[in-house]
Scaffold this motif. Structure first.
Motif, mmCIF file in Angstrom:
data_model
loop_
_atom_site.group_PDB
_atom_site.id
_atom_site.type_symbol
_atom_site.label_atom_id
_atom_site.label_comp_id
_atom_site.label_asym_id
_atom_site.label_seq_id
_atom_site.Cartn_x
_atom_site.Cartn_y
_atom_site.Cartn_z
ATOM 1 N N GLY A 270 7.336 9.118 -9.138
ATOM 2 C CA GLY A 270 6.196 9.537 -8.311
ATOM 3 C C GLY A 270 4.888 9.405 -9.082
ATOM 4 O O GLY A 270 3.868 8.968 -8.532
ATOM 5 N N ALA A 271 4.926 9.758 -10.355
ATOM 6 C CA ALA A 271 3.710 9.654 -11.172
ATOM 7 C C ALA A 271 3.301 8.189 -11.311
ATOM 8 O O ALA A 271 2.110 7.855 -11.276
ATOM 9 N N PHE A 272 4.285 7.300 -11.428
ATOM 10 C CA PHE A 272 3.959 5.872 -11.542
ATOM 11 C C PHE A 272 3.427 5.341 -10.211
ATOM 12 O O PHE A 272 2.448 4.581 -10.180
ATOM 13 N N SER B 50 -6.562 10.657 -1.872
ATOM 14 C CA SER B 50 -5.341 11.359 -1.473
ATOM 15 C C SER B 50 -4.647 11.913 -2.717
ATOM 16 O O SER B 50 -5.003 11.566 -3.850
ATOM 17 N N PHE B 51 -3.642 12.754 -2.481
ATOM 18 C CA PHE B 51 -3.059 13.530 -3.579
ATOM 19 C C PHE B 51 -1.547 13.573 -3.375
ATOM 20 O O PHE B 51 -1.068 13.710 -2.251
ATOM 21 N N LEU B 52 -0.808 13.454 -4.459
ATOM 22 C CA LEU B 52 0.659 13.454 -4.364
ATOM 23 C C LEU B 52 1.235 14.603 -5.184
ATOM 24 O O LEU B 52 0.847 14.806 -6.338
ATOM 25 N N LEU C 81 2.706 5.715 1.614
ATOM 26 C CA LEU C 81 1.293 5.998 1.322
ATOM 27 C C LEU C 81 0.408 5.026 2.116
ATOM 28 O O LEU C 81 -0.554 5.435 2.793
ATOM 29 N N SER C 82 0.748 3.767 2.047
ATOM 30 C CA SER C 82 -0.080 2.741 2.670
ATOM 31 C C SER C 82 -0.090 2.873 4.201
ATOM 32 O O SER C 82 -1.146 2.861 4.833
ATOM 33 N N ARG C 83 1.109 3.040 4.784
ATOM 34 C CA ARG C 83 1.206 3.111 6.256
ATOM 35 C C ARG C 83 0.545 4.363 6.817
ATOM 36 O O ARG C 83 0.199 4.404 7.985
ATOM 37 N N LYS D 74 -3.656 2.028 -5.135
ATOM 38 C CA LYS D 74 -5.126 1.853 -5.095
ATOM 39 C C LYS D 74 -5.747 2.104 -6.475
ATOM 40 O O LYS D 74 -6.790 2.730 -6.598
ATOM 41 N N ARG D 75 -5.047 1.667 -7.492
ATOM 42 C CA ARG D 75 -5.440 1.823 -8.913
ATOM 43 C C ARG D 75 -5.446 3.280 -9.377
ATOM 44 O O ARG D 75 -6.040 3.624 -10.390
ATOM 45 N N GLY D 76 -4.814 4.136 -8.597
ATOM 46 C CA GLY D 76 -4.609 5.484 -9.114
ATOM 47 C C GLY D 76 -5.109 6.594 -8.218
ATOM 48 O O GLY D 76 -6.291 6.673 -7.922
#
Ligand code: GLY
Length: 354
Positions: free
Chosen positions: A101-103, A87-89, A78-80, A109-111
């Protein structure tokens, strides 16, 4: 946490997921799979355009990888790749993938927002719904995590047609639990099913009803202050059996341990609350036929008791149980001492002739 999360059932997972994603505004889409769901489930999404263009993240399969290392690898992708708060997962997998994945999404970025797409019956009926997220840590299951709901849970019934019998049975144990805490009519439909030769036409409506039981409980008590503890039926003993099976290097699937745990906890319910003995026998016969027997001797009692004392549901030094006075008549915060637990395990061995 949102109190009521959207749960959709669909025989056309690819199309439905595309519809769901089109409702959300995001800048970048990521999709988390494990090595199995990447190989076997991703190909079903060839005509879900957003998913085909999403950035894939893959972690190793199975519960032993539900750990800090896998979590960190998700944060890293996510970060790279410049994920932002917008953004959305999409979490595509069994309970391990949806929990982790939910965690990861809840803490990055706090969620960031996420959708769960469970690919196992166990995931659909339990893990993906209800906002529990987390990873295993320090040898303890789900030791680190937060409560946070998926925007949507999309349950694609296509996945269940190809699941192994063991995987179906593992999920079915949680459905039996939902029936037991709900009402006799729902439970009777479940206990009358022949899950050795499951008929999908019969199973799918039962699955929907079962998920609704969980949704009702979670809507009333999302943070497990009271009523949600009813979902722990079968799990105090079930987790102890599961962990003993790992120590013996003969691991059993979670739902199998829950099925045997349900039999034990109905026996304890009988001893403490007069739960009808014929209902215990009925469940034991179903469990024996479908799940076989988990073998224990009295030499295992101390170890099992010790595992139960580590259960995170305990408050103070008492072992906490959710028990039943009858089907649908739940008593939370029951406790049992070592003698009562030994009596329950003796009865379990008698019932299964071991
Ligand atoms: N798996 C039990 C719960 O979600 O509370």
């Amino acid at each position: 946490m949102k109190e009521q999360q959207e749960v959709l059932f669909t025989p056309h997972i690819s199309r439905t997921l595309a519809d769901v994603l089109s409702r959300y505004a995001y800048d970048k889409l990521f999709v988390l799979t494990d090595t199995n769901t990447r190989r076997y489930c991703m190909p079903l999404f060839q005509d879900c355009e957003p998913l085909t263009q999403a950035m894939p993240i893959t972690i190793p399969a199975d519960d032993t990888h539900k750990n800090l290392e896998s979590l960190s690898s998700v944060w890293m992708v996510l970060s790279r790749n410049g994920a932002t708060r917008k953004s959305f997962l999409v979490n595509l997998g069994g309970g391990m993938v949806t929990d982790l994945g939910a965690f990861a999404a809840s803490t990055f970025k706090r969620g960031i927002a996420f959708v769960n797409v469970p690919t196992t019956l166990l995931g659909a009926v339990d893990a993906a719904v209800g906002g529990k997220t987390g990873i295993n840590f320090n040898g303890l299951k789900n030791e680190i995590g937060v409560f946070n709901s998926a925007r949507s849970v999309v349950i694609g019934t296509e996945f269940f047609h190809t699941l192994s019998s063991e995987n179906l049975l593992s999920g079915y144990a949680e459905m039996l639990k939902h029936g037991l805490i709900s009402d006799a009519a729902t439970y009777d439909r479940l206990i009358e099913m022949d899950m050795l030769h499951p008929d999908m036409q019969q199973l799918l409506p039962l699955l929907e009803a079962s998920v609704q039981v969980k949704e009702r409980v979670v809507a009333e008590d999302p943070f497990e202050k009271g009523l949600r503890k009813s979902l722990n039926l079968g799990h105090t003993v079930g987790h102890a059996f599961e962990s003993l099976s790992h120590e013996r290097n003969q691991p059993v699937m979670h739902g199998y341990a829950v099925a045997w745990g349900l039999v034990c906890e109905l026996l304890l319910s009988h001893l403490q609350l007069g739960f009808p003995v014929e209902r215990v026998r009925q469940l034991a016969a179903f469990v024996r036929r479908h799940y076989g027997v988990f073998y224990i001797t009295c030499q295992d009692y101390d170890r099992l008791y010790e595992r139960m004392t580590h259960d995170k549901k305990n408050e103070s030094s008492h072992i906490n149980f959710t028990l039943l006075a009858d089907v649908g008549c739940v008593k939370i915060n029951c406790t049992a001492d070592k003698k009562e637990i030994e009596a329950m395990l003796d009865l379990y061995r008698d019932l299964f002739n071991i």
